[in-house]
Enzyme design. Structure first.
Site, PDB file in Angstrom:
ATOM      1  N   HIS A  11      -1.311  56.865 111.255  1.00  0.00           N
ATOM      2  CA  HIS A  11      -1.827  56.094 110.122  1.00  0.00           C
ATOM      3  C   HIS A  11      -2.203  57.040 108.991  1.00  0.00           C
ATOM      4  CE1 HIS A  11      -3.754  52.888 107.910  1.00  0.00           C
ATOM      5  NE2 HIS A  11      -4.912  53.539 107.903  1.00  0.00           N
TER       6      HIS A  11
ATOM      7  N   CYS B 113       1.280  52.096 104.954  1.00  0.00           N
ATOM      8  CA  CYS B 113       0.065  52.877 104.719  1.00  0.00           C
ATOM      9  C   CYS B 113       0.390  54.192 104.032  1.00  0.00           C
ATOM     10  CB  CYS B 113      -0.676  53.116 106.025  1.00  0.00           C
ATOM     11  SG  CYS B 113       0.266  54.033 107.264  1.00  0.00           S
TER      12      CYS B 113
END
Length: 530
Positions: free
Chosen positions: A334, A89
């Site tokens: 994230h 990510c």
């Protein structure tokens, strides 16, 4: 570690479905091949860095700069989402911010570098050119970034997005330089990447004893902001350029009066970049823990108060991308990003998910990296896109992809990738009224070459009949030609507008005059495409 519970709200869904394709930029380049490329800009002797008179000898050593091309083929809308290959990510969020950097994207779309690249192996500029072109020309799709983008960086675990961002920028800068190892220091500051992201610091020390002044100039590609005591980006910038007193043990050794004397040190921006990368220092260098606090950042930022020359007008920047980290440490959490398409709409780029959002949602994030561009540059590139050609018809890239594949493979080794999986590309369908359906039938009825009883023209060749129609009850198993005849008879009401797409299910609903009003509960023919 990807934590879905950390996602922030405030957006609405943009793409109703995603189309996953393999890592092949052919479809993107097909469009470029069909249009004329912009002419290469001539070399310019103008130096955008306003150096002082005492730096004139250095200025003469700088290589002449190329003018960045304005591409009229850059799509105004948002492009593709990026597939997460496992703890990537950080890579996806960084790549999306670079993809929507107007000067970089327009240069990549011009294909100017790959046409002149002399490197025998893949270089980062060629790899980024393929990725950016492919991503911008694949709206509604999910693409897989090339493994070459993170080669030598990704180790199969969560990494820092800012580190990967600067790793990529530095690799692109090195790709702009000649192949030999010995490169002049000043040549590194005149590359394409430095034209886009680069600026120059001015560190000035003033001796309080003899009032002598010493200036030092250093290039930069990003600006790190300490947010420990700052509540906004503006406060962090003010602290950055605040004069520092040098006295006591930190007293300055003046080269003019040859004494250790108190002095004043001021750090300012001598030249500001076209694209400003502001990094908010959220992570501890020792523990990696995150400073989770809200730091306000504006949509428009005036950098003039932080420049060394104060006699000019405002230097306004506009926000176009935000890189966000959700989590409590640099070792987990994230990453996702927000980007502003050339049409002016903001989008949240969360790996494969692309969602439209408002500027209010963008400005409410705990930002990690902020991307600003000079307002004049943004308007210049937006005007270039608005004067571009009309959008292509749906499916045009599929028609021309095969014709351009051979030429694309000859361009550069970095542009080669596996073939696109045609089964994953969805076809667009168009609704039609009964009147619209009848009209072409009457027009085509008189054409002798058109046989309405020929089922091959409307059904794919790989159709398998699972359930036979209601006419099978009157047949015998040893008459296959009679079954085929009745199947052809039942297809008279089907047209090319109702042709079955590969990979979908369809049913024959047409009825002949003989069976009207009878056997209403009999089975319809169900077709499966193999």
């Amino acid at each position: 570690m990807e934590d879905d519970s950390l996602y922030l709200g405030g957006e609405w869904q943009f793409n109703h479905f995603s189309k996953l394709t393999s890592s092949r930029p052919d479809a993107a380049f097909a469009e470029i091949q069909r249009t004329s490329l912009p002419e290469k800009s001539p070399l310019s002797s103008e130096a955008r860095v306003d150096l002082c008179d005492d730096l004139a000898p250095v200025a003469r050593q700088l290589a002449p700069r190329k003018k960045l091309p304005l591409s009229s083929r850059r799509p105004a809308a948002v492009g593709a989402g990026l597939q997460n290959m496992g703890n990537t990510c950080y890579e996806n969020a960084s790549l999306q911010c670079l993809t929507y950097t107007p000067p970089l994207a327009n240069y990549m779309l011009s294909r100017e570098h790959s046409q002149t690249c002399q490197r025998p192996k893949c270089c980062m500029l060629c790899t980024m050119q393929a990725h950016i072109t492919w991503a911008l020309h694949s709206p509604g799709h999910v693409i897989q970034p090339s493994q070459a983008l993170a080669a030598g960086f990704h180790r199969g675990k969560q990494e820092d997005a800012h580190e990967f961002l600067m790793f990529t920028v530095d690799a692109m800068k090195k790709a702009c330089l000649p192949g030999h190892k010995q490169v002049d220091h000043h040549s590194k500051d005149t590359t394409l990447i430095h034209q886009i992201f680069g600026g120059c610091w001015r560190s000035q020390i003033k001796c309080l004893h003899c009032h002598g002044i010493s200036d030092t100039f250093d290039p930069y590609l990003d600006i790190a902001l300490d947010i420990q005591a700052a509540q906004s980006v503006k406060q962090a910038l003010e602290q950055l350029v605040k004069p520092e007193e040098l006295n006591g043990e930190n007293a300055y050794h003046c080269g003019l009066c040859l004494q250790r004397a108190p002095a004043s040190k001021t750090l300012t921006l001598h030249t500001s970049a076209k694209v400003l990368i502001l990094v908010l220092k959220r992570f501890s260098d020792v523990t990696g823990n995150k400073l989770a606090k809200n730091v306000q950042y504006p949509e428009c930022l005036d950098m003039q108060p932080y420049m060394s020359q104060q006699n000019t007008g405002p230097l306004v920047y506009v926000l176009y991308a935000v890189l966000v980290h959700a989590g409590w440490s640099c070792h987990d959490g994230h990453y996702f990003s927000y980007v502003k398409a050339q049409e002016g709409q903001w989008y949240k780029m969360d790996d494969a998910k692309v969602t439209a959002c408002s500027i209010t949602s963008v400005l409410s994030q705990q930002a990690y990296v902020l991307f600003y561009i000079q307002k004049s540059e943004w308007e210049r590139h937006s005007e270039s896109v608005s004067r571009g050609r009309e959008p292509r018809a749906l499916g045009a890239e599929d028609t021309d992809r095969r014709a351009t594949q051979g030429e694309l493979k000859r361009d550069h080794p970095c542009l080669q990738a596996p073939e696109l999986d045609e089964r994953l590309v969805e076809r667009a369908t168009q609704e039609s009224t009964l009147d619209h359906w009848k009209f072409p039938q009457e027009q085509n009825k008189t054409k002798p070459e058109f046989n309405v009883r020929k089922v091959e023209g409307t059904l794919p060749p790989n159709v398998l009949v699972i359930h036979q129609s209601k006419y099978k009850c009157g047949m015998k198993n040893h008459h296959p030609e009679q079954q085929s005849s009745l199947l052809n008879l039942s297809s008279t009401t089907r047209t090319d507008q109702e042709s079955v797409n590969t990979g979908t299910l369809a049913s024959l609903q047409g009825r002949t005059r003989r069976s009207k009003g009878k056997n209403k509960h009999s089975k319809r023919a169900l077709l499966v495409c193999q």
